[in-house]
Design a protein around this motif. Structure first.
Motif, PDB file in Angstrom:
ATOM      1  N   TRP A  37     -58.911  66.440  60.979  1.00 32.71           N
ATOM      2  CA  TRP A  37     -58.729  66.290  59.531  1.00 32.71           C
ATOM      3  C   TRP A  37     -57.271  66.526  59.167  1.00 32.71           C
ATOM      4  O   TRP A  37     -56.474  66.988  60.006  1.00 32.71           O
ATOM      5  N   PHE A  38     -56.931  66.219  57.901  1.00 36.14           N
ATOM      6  CA  PHE A  38     -55.567  66.398  57.420  1.00 36.14           C
ATOM      7  C   PHE A  38     -55.558  67.181  56.103  1.00 36.14           C
ATOM      8  O   PHE A  38     -56.496  67.111  55.316  1.00 36.14           O
ATOM      9  N   GLU A  39     -54.453  67.880  55.917  1.00 41.43           N
ATOM     10  CA  GLU A  39     -54.164  68.519  54.635  1.00 41.43           C
ATOM     11  C   GLU A  39     -52.912  67.854  54.070  1.00 41.43           C
ATOM     12  O   GLU A  39     -51.940  67.641  54.792  1.00 41.43           O
ATOM     13  N   ILE A  40     -52.938  67.523  52.772  1.00 46.64           N
ATOM     14  CA  ILE A  40     -51.745  66.972  52.129  1.00 46.64           C
ATOM     15  C   ILE A  40     -51.212  67.965  51.118  1.00 46.64           C
ATOM     16  O   ILE A  40     -51.960  68.774  50.558  1.00 46.64           O
ATOM     17  N   ILE A  41     -49.898  67.932  50.901  1.00 48.76           N
ATOM     18  CA  ILE A  41     -49.315  68.662  49.784  1.00 48.76           C
ATOM     19  C   ILE A  41     -49.515  67.791  48.553  1.00 48.76           C
ATOM     20  O   ILE A  41     -48.951  66.685  48.452  1.00 48.76           O
ATOM     21  N   SER A  42     -50.306  68.248  47.621  1.00 50.08           N
ATOM     22  CA  SER A  42     -50.710  67.404  46.489  1.00 50.08           C
ATOM     23  C   SER A  42     -49.506  66.815  45.770  1.00 50.08           C
ATOM     24  O   SER A  42     -49.494  65.623  45.412  1.00 50.08           O
ATOM     25  N   GLU A  43     -48.483  67.628  45.544  1.00 52.03           N
ATOM     26  CA  GLU A  43     -47.338  67.190  44.755  1.00 52.03           C
ATOM     27  C   GLU A  43     -46.576  66.037  45.412  1.00 52.03           C
ATOM     28  O   GLU A  43     -45.876  65.297  44.723  1.00 52.03           O
ATOM     29  N   ASN A  44     -46.700  65.887  46.735  1.00 53.40           N
ATOM     30  CA  ASN A  44     -46.016  64.788  47.423  1.00 53.40           C
ATOM     31  C   ASN A  44     -46.625  63.433  47.095  1.00 53.40           C
ATOM     32  O   ASN A  44     -45.997  62.392  47.352  1.00 53.40           O
ATOM     33  N   TYR A  45     -47.839  63.442  46.552  1.00 53.80           N
ATOM     34  CA  TYR A  45     -48.541  62.174  46.336  1.00 53.80           C
ATOM     35  C   TYR A  45     -48.911  61.930  44.879  1.00 53.80           C
ATOM     36  O   TYR A  45     -49.420  60.863  44.541  1.00 53.80           O
ATOM     37  N   ILE A  46     -48.683  62.907  44.011  1.00 52.49           N
ATOM     38  CA  ILE A  46     -48.899  62.687  42.581  1.00 52.49           C
ATOM     39  C   ILE A  46     -47.831  61.711  42.089  1.00 52.49           C
ATOM     40  O   ILE A  46     -46.642  61.913  42.302  1.00 52.49           O
ATOM     41  N   ASN A  47     -48.258  60.651  41.452  1.00 53.84           N
ATOM     42  CA  ASN A  47     -47.352  59.603  40.937  1.00 53.84           C
ATOM     43  C   ASN A  47     -46.517  58.961  42.050  1.00 53.84           C
ATOM     44  O   ASN A  47     -45.441  58.425  41.789  1.00 53.84           O
ATOM     45  N   ASN A  48     -46.991  59.036  43.286  1.00 53.75           N
ATOM     46  CA  ASN A  48     -46.326  58.366  44.405  1.00 53.75           C
ATOM     47  C   ASN A  48     -47.154  57.135  44.765  1.00 53.75           C
ATOM     48  O   ASN A  48     -48.243  57.250  45.313  1.00 53.75           O
ATOM     49  N   PHE A  49     -46.635  55.965  44.439  1.00 53.50           N
ATOM     50  CA  PHE A  49     -47.392  54.741  44.706  1.00 53.50           C
ATOM     51  C   PHE A  49     -46.654  53.849  45.699  1.00 53.50           C
ATOM     52  O   PHE A  49     -46.839  52.639  45.722  1.00 53.50           O
ATOM     53  N   GLY A  50     -45.804  54.472  46.525  1.00 55.70           N
ATOM     54  CA  GLY A  50     -45.034  53.736  47.528  1.00 55.70           C
ATOM     55  C   GLY A  50     -45.711  53.762  48.884  1.00 55.70           C
ATOM     56  O   GLY A  50     -46.938  53.843  49.005  1.00 55.70           O
ATOM     57  N   TYR A  51     -44.882  53.775  49.936  1.00 57.58           N
ATOM     58  CA  TYR A  51     -45.407  53.711  51.298  1.00 57.58           C
ATOM     59  C   TYR A  51     -46.245  54.951  51.628  1.00 57.58           C
ATOM     60  O   TYR A  51     -47.251  54.858  52.344  1.00 57.58           O
ATOM     61  N   GLY A  52     -45.820  56.098  51.110  1.00 54.66           N
ATOM     62  CA  GLY A  52     -46.569  57.321  51.358  1.00 54.66           C
ATOM     63  C   GLY A  52     -48.007  57.215  50.867  1.00 54.66           C
ATOM     64  O   GLY A  52     -48.942  57.666  51.532  1.00 54.66           O
ATOM     65  N   ARG A  53     -48.204  56.609  49.695  1.00 52.96           N
ATOM     66  CA  ARG A  53     -49.566  56.427  49.179  1.00 52.96           C
ATOM     67  C   ARG A  53     -50.361  55.460  50.087  1.00 52.96           C
ATOM     68  O   ARG A  53     -51.559  55.648  50.300  1.00 52.96           O
ATOM     69  N   HIS A  54     -49.671  54.465  50.626  1.00 50.38           N
ATOM     70  CA  HIS A  54     -50.326  53.521  51.542  1.00 50.38           C
ATOM     71  C   HIS A  54     -50.803  54.240  52.813  1.00 50.38           C
ATOM     72  O   HIS A  54     -51.937  54.025  53.265  1.00 50.38           O
ATOM     73  N   VAL A  55     -49.950  55.106  53.353  1.00 50.97           N
ATOM     74  CA  VAL A  55     -50.342  55.876  54.545  1.00 50.97           C
ATOM     75  C   VAL A  55     -51.508  56.807  54.203  1.00 50.97           C
ATOM     76  O   VAL A  55     -52.475  56.933  54.983  1.00 50.97           O
ATOM     77  N   LEU A  56     -51.419  57.426  53.054  1.00 56.58           N
ATOM     78  CA  LEU A  56     -52.496  58.333  52.641  1.00 56.58           C
ATOM     79  C   LEU A  56     -53.824  57.590  52.537  1.00 56.58           C
ATOM     80  O   LEU A  56     -54.867  58.093  52.968  1.00 56.58           O
ATOM     81  N   GLU A  57     -53.798  56.398  51.975  1.00 55.39           N
ATOM     82  CA  GLU A  57     -55.030  55.606  51.855  1.00 55.39           C
ATOM     83  C   GLU A  57     -55.612  55.320  53.239  1.00 55.39           C
ATOM     84  O   GLU A  57     -56.833  55.396  53.434  1.00 55.39           O
ATOM     85  N   HIS A  58     -54.724  55.026  54.201  1.00 52.85           N
ATOM     86  CA  HIS A  58     -55.173  54.769  55.579  1.00 52.85           C
ATOM     87  C   HIS A  58     -55.824  56.012  56.185  1.00 52.85           C
ATOM     88  O   HIS A  58     -56.910  55.933  56.779  1.00 52.85           O
ATOM     89  N   ILE A  59     -55.164  57.157  56.006  1.00 51.22           N
ATOM     90  CA  ILE A  59     -55.702  58.399  56.573  1.00 51.22           C
ATOM     91  C   ILE A  59     -57.029  58.770  55.924  1.00 51.22           C
ATOM     92  O   ILE A  59     -57.975  59.202  56.608  1.00 51.22           O
ATOM     93  N   CYS A  60     -57.126  58.594  54.611  1.00 50.37           N
ATOM     94  CA  CYS A  60     -58.375  58.933  53.915  1.00 50.37           C
ATOM     95  C   CYS A  60     -59.543  58.094  54.427  1.00 50.37           C
ATOM     96  O   CYS A  60     -60.701  58.520  54.354  1.00 50.37           O
ATOM     97  N   ALA A  61     -59.246  56.909  54.932  1.00 51.08           N
ATOM     98  CA  ALA A  61     -60.304  56.015  55.402  1.00 51.08           C
ATOM     99  C   ALA A  61     -60.829  56.410  56.773  1.00 51.08           C
ATOM    100  O   ALA A  61     -61.933  55.991  57.160  1.00 51.08           O
TER     101      ALA A  61
END
Length: 307
Positions: A37-61
């Motif tokens: 599993w993974f832990e994310i720092i929430s603030e790194n992804y709030i209002n982040n709709f760039g590549y980081g959000r794309h990676v996060l979507e992949h990991i969440c899947a």
């Protein structure tokens, strides 16, 4: 392992995990994560709709994800930041985290965020203040809030409770969960002169949902929570004790500066399995040769994440 309690607020034991850090984005988009599993720092992804959000979507899947925040400022005298909580909830709607955590601390006052996790005066008055705010946050997020014990470097003379007593009462008043950072217990125990084993034995083990392990830095007269070294023997010993007392909970390796390549990171968290089999790695606490050592958990944010 002597299993004594496995309540965890009904939340699952996710196994062994690591933090999702931008340094490893490319590797994770091309390889199996290996960890549970993974832990994310929430603030790194709030209002982040760039590549980081794309990676996060992949990991969440492909793996469970939990959200770990650093800006809730649950102990501040400022009103709760409802805009921040709205954004946190929006991120949770996207991530669908197994749980959401933050720290027992305050990060600012007068609407200023210092981005430091500052210690609270541990009194009955502050306990009620924090409990009221935890209940308010839980009502907004519609789930238990999981709170982490911080590493601290000073204490208030006005404090009348030990931190383990404060956390126990907070759990009783709110039903919140605990993120037990055994490295923080080790660091604060050294800095303030208390027995870290006594601390771990005297928290409500039913409420412990997750643990953090990490490597601190020896600055001669104090320990600094740097998250930039392998986990030392003392922390592994505390980890084993805590796992035995809780019956086994999700484990997360924190490594936020001088971050190694992903395979090395995974090898470090996998040591937890050896620890539970009785093999404790012989690793000294890293001793810095510098007088101005700092904790720099944002260093990795400055590195290129995608070619």
């Amino acid at each position: 392992m002597s299993i004594t309690d496995t309540n965890r607020l009904g939340l699952p034991n996710l196994g062994l995990g690591v933090g999702l850090r931008s340094k490893h984005y490319s590797h994770l988009m091309q390889n199996d994560p290996v960890v549970d599993w993974f832990e994310i720092i929430s603030e790194n992804y709030i209002n982040n709709f760039g590549y980081g959000r794309h990676v996060l979507e992949h990991i969440c899947a492909i793996r469970p994800v939990v959200m770990h925040g650093v800006s809730m400022s649950i102990g501040s005298t400022d009103p709760l930041n409802l805009n921040y909580l709205k954004q946190l909830k929006e991120l949770a709607d996207f991530v669908k985290p197994v749980w959401i955590s933050d720290h027992l601390c305050w990060t600012g006052v007068a609407h200023l965020n210092t981005h430091d996790l500052l210690p609270l005066p541990l009194t009955l008055e502050s306990l009620q203040h924090v409990a009221d705010r935890v209940n308010q946050v839980q009502d907004i997020l519609q789930r238990p809030l999981i709170l982490e014990n911080p590493s601290t470097y000073m204490e208030f003379q006005s404090s009348t409770l030990h931190e383990w007593e404060f956390l126990s009462e907070l759990v009783s008043k709110t039903g919140c969960g605990l993120l037990l950072d055994v490295n923080n217990v080790f660091v604060s125990g050294f800095n303030h002169g208390f027995d870290p084993e006594f601390y771990i034995r005297n928290i409500p083990h039913k409420a412990v949902v997750q643990m953090h392990v990490a490597g601190p830095t020896d600055c001669d007269t104090y320990l600094l929570d740097t998250h930039d070294q392998p986990v030392p023997t003392q922390v592994w010993n505390l980890y084993r004790l805590a796992q035995e007392l809780t019956g086994g909970v999700s484990t997360l390796l924190e490594w936020d500066a001088n971050i190694p390549e992903y395979p090395e990171l995974v090898a470090e968290v996998q040591k937890a399995k050896q620890v539970m089999q009785g093999y404790i790695p012989e690793v000294p606490v890293y001793k810095t040769p510098y007088l101005d050592a700092v904790s720099n958990p944002v260093d990795h944010q400055m590195q290129i994440t995608h070619d």
